[in-house]
Write a protein that holds these residues in place. Structure first.
Motif, PDB file in Angstrom:
ATOM      1  N   GLU A  15      -3.419  32.990  45.445  1.00 37.78           N
ATOM      2  CA  GLU A  15      -3.084  34.505  44.978  1.00 37.78           C
ATOM      3  C   GLU A  15      -3.337  34.519  43.395  1.00 37.78           C
ATOM      4  O   GLU A  15      -2.939  35.211  42.678  1.00 37.78           O
ATOM      5  N   GLN A  16      -4.610  33.954  42.870  1.00 39.81           N
ATOM      6  CA  GLN A  16      -5.227  34.161  41.684  1.00 39.81           C
ATOM      7  C   GLN A  16      -6.501  35.080  41.919  1.00 39.81           C
ATOM      8  O   GLN A  16      -7.317  34.595  42.801  1.00 39.81           O
ATOM      9  N   SER A  24      -3.525  37.391  38.022  1.00 41.03           N
ATOM     10  CA  SER A  24      -2.475  37.265  38.970  1.00 41.03           C
ATOM     11  C   SER A  24      -2.909  38.540  40.156  1.00 41.03           C
ATOM     12  O   SER A  24      -3.318  39.504  39.520  1.00 41.03           O
ATOM     13  N   LEU A  30      -3.902  35.035  33.430  1.00 40.11           N
ATOM     14  CA  LEU A  30      -3.361  33.814  33.303  1.00 40.11           C
ATOM     15  C   LEU A  30      -4.127  32.896  32.431  1.00 40.11           C
ATOM     16  O   LEU A  30      -3.377  32.225  31.868  1.00 40.11           O
TER      17      LEU A  30
END
Length: 418
Positions: free
Chosen positions: A302-303, A316, A323
């Motif tokens: 999910e990055q 994100s 991040l």
């Protein structure tokens, strides 16, 4: 000169019949459908991750299976060698061959290797021995018209119409799609779960989701629509179009576990668009993920990972919040991702591996072996179990050239551990 009579004539007739029978036997043995399975005689190798660096070079593309074997595709054969970190291809550990069918795709999960053939047959093999686990009839593959190169990369790294996906109950399903129908089979045992007819030329398959669905693009009744078919029963649960999207869609899966299987995201674009729109996939309608919009961005855990102005940035995928950022690589591209690793290729063909959770560098080294040098362009790529395999193409790339012109060397695939 007359024909032989009496006993001589009888002997001649018998001799002719014997010759005819012998020829018939030979023709049958040569041309009749056949299956040859040569099972492993040695012990199953242990998994022993090597130190980071170039492992070796190979003439054909390896599918890393169970962190222990390399599986390859030939015209009418699927075979394996060992050890997984061997510098060159070695004598086959096991081999499975069919005639006259041609091998069209290979996927693997755990210790099960699934092969698909031009006559529609699907055959699962035990990776530890090469023994046949099960056989099943599947749909005949759709003729793609694509050139099959000598490395076999398209067959083992990105097989069309042959996918894996995991269901919520823990079962793994083999999804096989052809021109006229698609079928779902359990990986364990090969039991057919469902079979559905497909409309043909106006529909194509893209891959499978990480949540147990087959992704298809349907243009049969109007603008292109993405459909999500449940791999447990074959029922279409969702038909979806990106809001405001073009009538024609190019759909590219993102972050897939292997090839086009178990993909947690996708990108939609119009034909010829450089970028597009990124989406996260789950059990329902896709969720917009603008961090995946840029061309070259990919997805892991999910990055959204992308390269911006010489820095690798992890965001994100849901919120777009940055991040981490890793600078100092210069011109680079995301080459591949796999659990726990993001692989990048620099302008000098250094392979850089980052931790996707933090952006911290895990390894960096030149993708060079022997005296080959780094003057090449990457072709097809596969990353699994900590390994990365890359086709090396001759500069400038000639997509219409023969294999000798297209590839850098006879051993065109470089294998590295990260």
């Amino acid at each position: 000169m007359g024909f032989p009579k009496g006993p001589r004539r009888l002997v001649a007739v018998v001799a002719a019949l014997v010759v005819t029978a012998a020829v018939a036997v030979i023709v049958h043995r040569v041309l009749a459908p056949a299956e040859v399975s040569t099972v492993a005689r040695g012990g199953y190798p242990a998994a022993a991750p090597p130190a980071a660096g170039v492992v070796g070079r190979l003439p054909v593309a390896p599918l890393i299976v169970d962190s222990r074997l390399r599986v390859y595709a030939a015209h009418r054969q699927v075979y394996a060698d060992r050890p997984v970190d061997g510098r060159h291809r070695t004598t086959p550990y096991w081999s499975y061959r069919r005639w006259p069918a041609e091998l069209t795709g290979v996927v693997a999960s755990g210790r099960t290797v699934v092969s698909r053939w031009s006559d529609g047959r699907v055959v699962a093999l035990d990776a530890s021995s090469g023994r046949v686990l099960w056989r099943a009839d599947g749909p005949v593959p759709t003729a793609s018209g694509a050139v099959v190169r000598r490395t076999g990369a398209a067959t083992v790294w990105n097989p069309r119409g042959l996918y894996l996906t995991d269901l919520v109950d823990g079962r793994t399903v083999v999804v096989v799609a052809g021109a006229a129908d698609a079928r779902g089979m359990e990986l364990v045992g090969g039991r057919e779960l469902w079979r559905v007819n497909l409309p043909g030329d106006c529909r194509s398959d893209v891959g499978t989701t990480a949540s147990g669905q087959l992704i298809g693009v349907d243009t049969c009744a109007g603008p292109a629509t993405v459909e999500f078919r449940d791999a447990a029963d074959g029922v279409v649960r969702e038909r979806w179009r990106p809001p405001g999207g073009p009538d024609e869609l190019v759909v590219t899966p993102l972050g897939c576990r292997t090839g086009r299987s178990d993909c947690p995201g996708l990108r939609t674009a119009g034909p010829g668009d450089a970028g597009g729109r990124g989406w996260l996939l789950g059990g329902g309608e896709p969720i917009a993920a603008p961090a995946l919009d840029p061309a070259g961005a990919t997805l892991i855990d999910e990055q959204a990972i992308s390269v911006l102005d010489g820095a690798v940035v992890g965001r994100s995928a849901r919120s777009g919040a940055e991040l981490w950022r890793s600078a100092g690589l210069g011109p680079a591209r995301v080459l591949a991702v796999q659990p726990g690793r993001v692989h990048l290729l620099t302008e000098a063909n250094d392979l850089v591996t980052l931790d996707p959770a933090t952006g911290v560098q895990r390894s960096r080294f030149s993708l060079n072996v022997g005296s080959d040098g780094t003057g090449w362009v990457p072709g097809a790529v596969a990353a699994v179990d900590g390994y990365v395999a890359v086709e090396r193409l001759r500069e400038p790339v000639d997509p219409d050239g023969d294999d000798q012109r297209y590839y850098l060397t006879a051993e065109a695939v470089i294998l590295a551990a990260t």
